[in-house]
Design a protein around this motif. Structure first.
Motif, mmCIF file in Angstrom:
data_model
loop_
_atom_site.group_PDB
_atom_site.id
_atom_site.type_symbol
_atom_site.label_atom_id
_atom_site.label_comp_id
_atom_site.label_asym_id
_atom_site.label_seq_id
_atom_site.Cartn_x
_atom_site.Cartn_y
_atom_site.Cartn_z
ATOM 1 N N ILE A 163 0.768 -1.225 0.015
ATOM 2 C CA ILE A 163 0.109 -0.182 0.005
ATOM 3 C C ILE A 163 0.860 1.236 -0.115
ATOM 4 O O ILE A 163 0.673 2.212 -0.590
ATOM 5 N N SER A 164 1.861 1.279 0.659
ATOM 6 C CA SER A 164 2.848 2.414 0.985
ATOM 7 C C SER A 164 3.455 2.633 -0.477
ATOM 8 O O SER A 164 3.748 3.866 -0.896
ATOM 9 N N LEU A 165 3.945 1.630 -1.292
ATOM 10 C CA LEU A 165 4.684 1.657 -2.548
ATOM 11 C C LEU A 165 3.582 2.232 -3.445
ATOM 12 O O LEU A 165 3.966 3.280 -4.519
ATOM 13 N N TYR A 166 2.325 1.785 -3.573
ATOM 14 C CA TYR A 166 1.197 2.311 -4.530
ATOM 15 C C TYR A 166 0.833 3.582 -4.139
ATOM 16 O O TYR A 166 0.195 4.329 -5.118
ATOM 17 N N THR A 167 0.935 3.905 -3.085
ATOM 18 C CA THR A 167 0.578 5.363 -2.539
ATOM 19 C C THR A 167 1.639 6.345 -3.026
ATOM 20 O O THR A 167 1.359 7.156 -3.253
ATOM 21 N N TYR A 168 2.763 6.084 -2.382
ATOM 22 C CA TYR A 168 3.739 7.086 -2.786
ATOM 23 C C TYR A 168 4.814 6.991 -3.772
ATOM 24 O O TYR A 168 5.215 7.838 -4.485
ATOM 25 N N ILE A 169 5.030 5.905 -4.138
ATOM 26 C CA ILE A 169 6.057 5.533 -5.380
ATOM 27 C C ILE A 169 5.497 5.473 -6.822
ATOM 28 O O ILE A 169 6.013 6.132 -7.942
ATOM 29 N N VAL A 170 4.479 4.684 -6.896
ATOM 30 C CA VAL A 170 3.688 4.395 -8.239
ATOM 31 C C VAL A 170 3.579 5.554 -8.884
ATOM 32 O O VAL A 170 3.688 5.898 -10.020
ATOM 33 N N PRO A 171 2.767 6.606 -8.127
ATOM 34 C CA PRO A 171 2.605 7.757 -8.994
ATOM 35 C C PRO A 171 3.843 8.758 -9.671
ATOM 36 O O PRO A 171 3.531 9.437 -10.719
ATOM 37 N N THR A 216 6.258 1.427 -18.862
ATOM 38 C CA THR A 216 5.433 0.254 -19.150
ATOM 39 C C THR A 216 5.912 -0.973 -18.290
ATOM 40 O O THR A 216 5.140 -1.463 -17.815
ATOM 41 N N SER A 217 7.098 -0.741 -17.606
ATOM 42 C CA SER A 217 7.568 -1.907 -16.623
ATOM 43 C C SER A 217 7.444 -1.508 -15.256
ATOM 44 O O SER A 217 8.180 -1.956 -14.460
ATOM 45 N N TRP A 218 6.608 -0.443 -14.839
ATOM 46 C CA TRP A 218 6.618 -0.039 -13.600
ATOM 47 C C TRP A 218 6.224 -0.936 -12.393
ATOM 48 O O TRP A 218 6.602 -0.990 -11.382
ATOM 49 N N MET A 269 6.714 -4.098 -12.654
ATOM 50 C CA MET A 269 7.763 -5.104 -12.255
ATOM 51 C C MET A 269 9.051 -4.504 -11.146
ATOM 52 O O MET A 269 9.428 -5.026 -10.486
ATOM 53 N N GLN A 270 9.252 -3.153 -11.461
ATOM 54 C CA GLN A 270 9.991 -2.319 -10.680
ATOM 55 C C GLN A 270 9.591 -2.248 -9.234
ATOM 56 O O GLN A 270 10.300 -2.539 -8.306
ATOM 57 N N ILE A 271 8.124 -2.394 -9.106
ATOM 58 C CA ILE A 271 7.585 -2.271 -7.754
ATOM 59 C C ILE A 271 7.792 -3.561 -7.182
ATOM 60 O O ILE A 271 7.984 -3.705 -5.954
ATOM 61 N N SER A 272 7.505 -4.525 -7.746
ATOM 62 C CA SER A 272 7.562 -5.894 -7.499
ATOM 63 C C SER A 272 9.124 -6.273 -6.875
ATOM 64 O O SER A 272 9.164 -6.559 -5.630
ATOM 65 N N ILE A 273 9.916 -5.605 -7.575
ATOM 66 C CA ILE A 273 11.316 -6.098 -7.183
ATOM 67 C C ILE A 273 11.660 -5.125 -5.945
ATOM 68 O O ILE A 273 12.289 -5.675 -5.037
ATOM 69 N N LEU A 274 11.207 -3.733 -5.778
ATOM 70 C CA LEU A 274 11.259 -3.042 -4.617
ATOM 71 C C LEU A 274 10.610 -3.642 -3.575
ATOM 72 O O LEU A 274 11.046 -3.433 -2.253
ATOM 73 N N GLN A 275 9.534 -4.015 -3.715
ATOM 74 C CA GLN A 275 8.786 -4.786 -2.645
ATOM 75 C C GLN A 275 9.389 -5.825 -1.857
ATOM 76 O O GLN A 275 9.689 -5.949 -0.632
ATOM 77 N N MET A 276 10.107 -6.701 -2.873
ATOM 78 C CA MET A 276 10.772 -7.760 -2.206
ATOM 79 C C MET A 276 11.924 -7.510 -1.438
ATOM 80 O O MET A 276 12.665 -7.973 -0.480
ATOM 81 N N ILE A 277 13.117 -6.250 -2.100
ATOM 82 C CA ILE A 277 14.035 -5.661 -1.444
ATOM 83 C C ILE A 277 13.684 -5.233 -0.046
ATOM 84 O O ILE A 277 14.451 -5.295 0.872
ATOM 85 N N ILE A 278 12.730 -4.574 -0.028
ATOM 86 C CA ILE A 278 12.163 -3.943 1.408
ATOM 87 C C ILE A 278 11.752 -5.135 2.236
ATOM 88 O O ILE A 278 12.226 -5.168 3.503
ATOM 89 N N LEU A 279 10.901 -6.049 1.727
ATOM 90 C CA LEU A 279 10.034 -6.916 2.642
ATOM 91 C C LEU A 279 11.158 -8.093 3.179
ATOM 92 O O LEU A 279 10.762 -8.296 4.304
ATOM 93 N N VAL A 280 12.066 -8.515 2.377
ATOM 94 C CA VAL A 280 12.886 -9.814 3.077
ATOM 95 C C VAL A 280 13.495 -9.174 4.088
ATOM 96 O O VAL A 280 13.706 -10.031 5.166
ATOM 97 N N PRO A 281 14.466 -8.200 4.228
ATOM 98 C CA PRO A 281 15.419 -7.806 5.302
ATOM 99 C C PRO A 281 14.375 -7.333 6.330
ATOM 100 O O PRO A 281 14.891 -7.514 7.421
#
Length: 240
Positions: free
Chosen positions: A151-159, A166-168, A170-182
């Protein structure tokens, strides 16, 4: 009459108290001719004890704290491969189990009676925070963290990156994993730090356990404040 042996491992988080050790000692003496004691400490030492009081009165400092206690009830007054009852408490983080119960060379009625009575006493050392290590709690926290991050990424980063990209997603998915795992593994470390898998509440570790209680209150307060802050921020950004 059937005759055999019995083994059970207890894998909950434990708080081994003086009362539990005394109750087990009394039970073993009521069933056996003699009881022997042994305990191992975190500095690598291994000690034989003459009585349960030797263990209970051990200073138990942090640099040589107890990690394993064995109490062996001997039916014939000597240690042999049969005729004994063994109760062990472990540091679960090191030995996987937090306690174990062995009964050998006993008939079916003895096994049923001993396992029930000793099992009940051993169950009393189960820490009240064992839920913090349950798979359901960890799954719930993973889902909660994933939801907040998404929700945070789609609220602040996606816009900021969606236009002409067109690959936004995918970038969000990768960023999500980078943040979530650690973040999730960091959460697990906090759990281990505030809720250790095994505590031998003897000697100096009694004071350590009291500090743990205050530590948990601070951690729960901090986590709650952070989560409420993030959720409030998202609601304000999204709807106002």
């Amino acid at each position: 009459m059937l005759k055999g042996s019995y083994t059970k491992y207890f894998k909950f988080q434990s708080l081994v108290t003086v009362d539990a050790l005394r109750h087990i000692d009394i039970f073993l003496h009521s069933r056996c001719n003699a009881v022997t004691y042994n305990f191992e400490t975190s500095d690598g030492a291994n000690y034989e004890a003459d009585s349960i009081n030797d263990i209970i009165n051990y200073p138990n400092p942090s640099n040589a704290k107890i990690e394993r206690i064995s109490m062996i009830g001997l039916k014939e007054g000597k240690y042999v491969s049969h005729n004994h009852i063994i109760v062990k408490f472990f540091n679960k983080g090191k030995w996987d189990s937090s306690a174990s119960l062995y009964i050998t060379d006993a008939n079916s009625d003895e096994i049923a009676a001993i396992s029930k009575e000793l099992g009940f006493i051993i169950e009393q050392v189960k820490a009240d925070y064992s839920w913090a290590y349950s798979r359901w709690f960890l799954l719930l926290m993973n889902l909660l963290l994933s939801t907040i991050i998404t929700i945070s990424l789609y609220t602040y980063i996606v816009p900021l990156i969606k236009d002409n990209n067109t690959s936004w997603w995918m970038q969000i998915s990768i960023l999500q994993m980078i943040i979530l795992v650690p973040l999730f593994f960091g959460f697990l470390k906090v759990i281990e730090w505030a809720y250790p898998e095994s505590v031998f509440n003897i000697g100096a570790q009694e004071m350590y356990y009291k500090k743990l209680i205050n530590r948990r209150k601070s951690i729960l307060g901090t986590i709650t404040t952070i989560m409420l802050g993030v959720i409030s921020s998202i609601i304000v950004t999204k709807f106002f």
